[in-house]
Design an enzyme around this catalytic site. Structure first.
Site, PDB file in Angstrom:
ATOM      1  N   HIS A 174      12.294  -2.090  -3.581  1.00 27.74           N
ATOM      2  CA  HIS A 174      12.093  -1.150  -4.679  1.00 27.74           C
ATOM      3  C   HIS A 174      11.820   0.252  -4.135  1.00 27.74           C
ATOM      4  O   HIS A 174      11.584   0.445  -2.941  1.00 27.74           O
ATOM      5  CB  HIS A 174      10.922  -1.588  -5.562  1.00 27.74           C
ATOM      6  N   LYS A 231       6.769   2.534  -6.544  1.00 24.28           N
ATOM      7  CA  LYS A 231       6.310   1.298  -7.195  1.00 24.28           C
ATOM      8  C   LYS A 231       4.920   0.930  -6.683  1.00 24.28           C
ATOM      9  O   LYS A 231       4.685   0.918  -5.469  1.00 24.28           O
ATOM     10  CB  LYS A 231       7.294   0.163  -6.939  1.00 24.28           C
TER      11      LYS A 231
END
Length: 267
Positions: free
Chosen positions: A155, A159
């Site tokens: 990600h 995040k």
């Protein structure tokens, strides 16, 4: 016409959800909310999202945003989501939750509110990811204990939770299919002389960097062969479209906790 309110309306995900509502048939943006004091309060939510004027101003009160709405779509953080869920339960509004990182205790609190109103809570709203959940269950049942299972997720560098809620759910699906307790077999750390891999463990590896929207791969590794089931998100639009689809599906449903497997008829 399903009337939808959106939290985090000035953020990246909020903007994509607002755009998805505008593009969907039978859906209407009825409210948009941001945290009190946000610089975009008072601005047109559609213009901030980049999809044209909506006639809905971003406000700093969830109660105000919900006045004309049937359902709330919330992609914030667990603590914020639970506070928003309480407001929805008090007002009798349905809610779609895409927030991730819930602890078991927070999940139980959400389930208590779901006794009053219908709730869709899913770590990933993508149709493709939810298809992967079903494929993973079937693969695990077929392959059994003869294959080691490793999960790798990637990600963007903003995040906050790790591993991703999607990766955790993938691990839970595989563990359930194999008759294991995910909380007992998940292995998040390997460093130094950690010993040989156990037969039961499910390895969880995390990568963070740049602007990666989201990538997940589950490896079933046997002797002389390997099966990989992967999903790569190219944009946030699929999460937004899935959330809007869930908002429409909730109409007329009884109180209870649902997920995207329910929405897509995969159970």
């Amino acid at each position: 016409m399903i009337k939808i309110a959106v939290t985090g309306a000035a953020g990246r995900m909020g903007g994509r959800i607002i755009t998805a509502i505008k593009e969907a048939q039978g859906m209407e943006l009825a409210g948009a909310c941001e945290r009190p004091g946000h610089e975009m309060i008072g601005q047109d939510a559609g213009l901030i999202a980049g999809c044209g004027e909506s006639g809905v101003a971003i406000c700093g009160s969830l109660e105000e945003a919900l006045k004309s709405a049937d359902v709330l779509i919330d992609f914030t953080f667990p603590e914020v989501t639970l506070a928003n869920l309480k407001v929805c339960a008090d007002l009798g509004k349905t809610i779609v939750i895409g927030s991730t990182g819930f602890t078991p205790e927070q999940r139980k609190e959400a389930e208590r509110y779901a006794a009053k109103i219908p709730v869709v809570l899913a770590p990933n709203m993508s149709v493709g990811v939810n298809a992967c959940f079903k494929l993973l269950k079937e693969a695990a049942q077929i392959l059994g204990d003869g294959f080691d299972v490793e999960i790798v997720e990637l990600h963007h560098n903003k995040k906050k939770d790790s591993p991703s809620g999607t990766a955790v759910r993938m691990g839970e699906v595989v563990a359930e299919a194999l008759g294991r307790d995910y909380n007992q077999v998940a292995n998040y750390h390997r460093e130094g002389m950690c010993g040989e891999r156990t037969k039961e463990e499910i390895g969880m590896q995390t990568v963070r960097g740049g602007d990666i929207v989201g990538e997940h791969t589950v490896y079933f590794i046997g002797m002389g062969e390997r099966i990989e089931i992967s999903h790569r998100a190219m944009s946030r639009d699929m999460f937004a479209r899935g959330a809007v689809r869930a908002a429409g599906w909730l109409a007329g449903k009884p109180a209870g906790m649902y997920d995207m497997q329910d929405v897509l008829g995969l159970k």
